[in-house]
Design a protein around this motif. Sequence first.
Motif, mmCIF file in Angstrom:
data_model
loop_
_atom_site.group_PDB
_atom_site.id
_atom_site.type_symbol
_atom_site.label_atom_id
_atom_site.label_comp_id
_atom_site.label_asym_id
_atom_site.label_seq_id
_atom_site.Cartn_x
_atom_site.Cartn_y
_atom_site.Cartn_z
ATOM 1 N N PHE A 28 29.100 -5.024 47.718
ATOM 2 C CA PHE A 28 29.460 -3.894 48.576
ATOM 3 C C PHE A 28 30.415 -2.954 47.843
ATOM 4 N N TYR A 29 31.422 -3.489 47.170
ATOM 5 C CA TYR A 29 32.424 -2.644 46.510
ATOM 6 C C TYR A 29 31.913 -2.019 45.216
ATOM 7 N N THR A 30 30.924 -2.632 44.582
ATOM 8 C CA THR A 30 30.384 -2.030 43.355
ATOM 9 C C THR A 30 29.574 -0.765 43.651
ATOM 10 N N VAL A 31 29.178 -0.580 44.900
ATOM 11 C CA VAL A 31 28.502 0.667 45.286
ATOM 12 C C VAL A 31 29.461 1.840 45.102
ATOM 13 N N PHE A 32 30.743 1.603 45.391
ATOM 14 C CA PHE A 32 31.759 2.643 45.266
ATOM 15 C C PHE A 32 32.448 2.620 43.904
ATOM 16 N N LYS A 33 32.468 1.419 43.280
ATOM 17 C CA LYS A 33 33.126 1.265 41.980
ATOM 18 C C LYS A 33 32.205 0.452 41.072
ATOM 19 N N PRO A 34 31.224 1.086 40.459
ATOM 20 C CA PRO A 34 30.233 0.360 39.642
ATOM 21 C C PRO A 34 30.838 -0.465 38.512
ATOM 22 N N ASP A 35 31.990 -0.031 37.988
ATOM 23 C CA ASP A 35 32.619 -0.746 36.870
ATOM 24 C C ASP A 35 33.732 -1.684 37.372
ATOM 25 N N LEU A 36 33.628 -2.146 38.606
ATOM 26 C CA LEU A 36 34.664 -2.976 39.228
ATOM 27 C C LEU A 36 34.897 -4.252 38.419
ATOM 28 N N LYS A 37 36.146 -4.464 38.017
ATOM 29 C CA LYS A 37 36.516 -5.660 37.264
ATOM 30 C C LYS A 37 36.908 -6.775 38.215
ATOM 31 N N GLU A 38 36.780 -8.012 37.726
ATOM 32 C CA GLU A 38 37.090 -9.177 38.550
ATOM 33 C C GLU A 38 38.547 -9.185 38.995
ATOM 34 N N THR A 39 39.450 -8.794 38.102
ATOM 35 C CA THR A 39 40.876 -8.779 38.457
ATOM 36 C C THR A 39 41.162 -7.782 39.578
ATOM 37 N N THR A 40 40.494 -6.622 39.495
ATOM 38 C CA THR A 40 40.654 -5.610 40.552
ATOM 39 C C THR A 40 40.065 -6.100 41.866
ATOM 40 N N PHE A 41 38.930 -6.775 41.784
ATOM 41 C CA PHE A 41 38.273 -7.290 42.985
ATOM 42 C C PHE A 41 39.144 -8.346 43.676
ATOM 43 N N ARG A 42 39.782 -9.198 42.882
ATOM 44 C CA ARG A 42 40.680 -10.204 43.468
ATOM 45 C C ARG A 42 41.833 -9.522 44.188
ATOM 46 N N TRP A 43 42.332 -8.410 43.627
ATOM 47 C CA TRP A 43 43.414 -7.664 44.270
ATOM 48 C C TRP A 43 42.927 -7.029 45.582
ATOM 49 N N ILE A 44 41.686 -6.543 45.585
ATOM 50 C CA ILE A 44 41.112 -5.957 46.799
ATOM 51 C C ILE A 44 41.036 -7.018 47.905
#
Length: 251
Positions: A28-44
């Motif tokens: 779901f979040y990669t639709v808005f942030k295609p280059d989403l990193k795992e560290t950023t995703f954990r923070w989200i």
Amino acid sequence: MAKDIITAQLRQRFGKRISFSRKELYAFYTVFKPDLKETTFRWIIYKLKEKQIITSISKGLFTLSFKPVFKPDIYKATEKIYTSVEKQFSTLKFCVWTTQIVSEFMLHIPAKHITILQVEKEALEPVYDFLKEQKFGDIFIQPEEKEIERYIYESAKAIILLPLITKSPVQMINNITTTTLEKLIVDLYSDKKIFAAFQGSELKHIVNNAYSRYAIDFTKLFHYAKRRRKDIELRQFFASKTDIPKNILND
């Protein structure tokens, strides 16, 4: 895109679902942030939990239907026991609660309640002697079935001393270490003789009400159940006897 718009779409995407996976949330979040990193995703995920937008219900599984954390009442008698034991045994790890806190989940409420004091195994005898000296009531250490049937539920002030399982999921309320809902459910299921009044159809009622009213971290629950060697049969009980969705039990 503004965070509130993403959150609104998150609710729209998963709002009608009982649960959704970490993989689905990432997609779901990669639709808005295609280059989403795992560290950023954990923070989200951390921020979503902090804002009570999502709740973790088992490993890699979330829900949008936020439920409050169970915070049992601390009664004066319970507080008195805790503060006295803490003062006498300052380095001791222990937990105290009363079966009275189970009443809100029950159909048939017992006329009498018992206090459960769980301490490190090596301290059972010293704590027993101390409580007897202080005349706190009728004290029992790991009581046998006959003792439970004959004396405990006939007593007005029964205190049962049990060993505290290492890494038990406890919580602090008003500076008192007490049980969590995850621990409470596992203990009621595991100690069938002590908690005879909470078994059978009553236990199903307790679990269903607890699940409908409060957030339950099933990863935490099953980790504790495994330490008590009850995880497999507890999963089976949940799956066959309760309203808990089966996909949650696959953790």
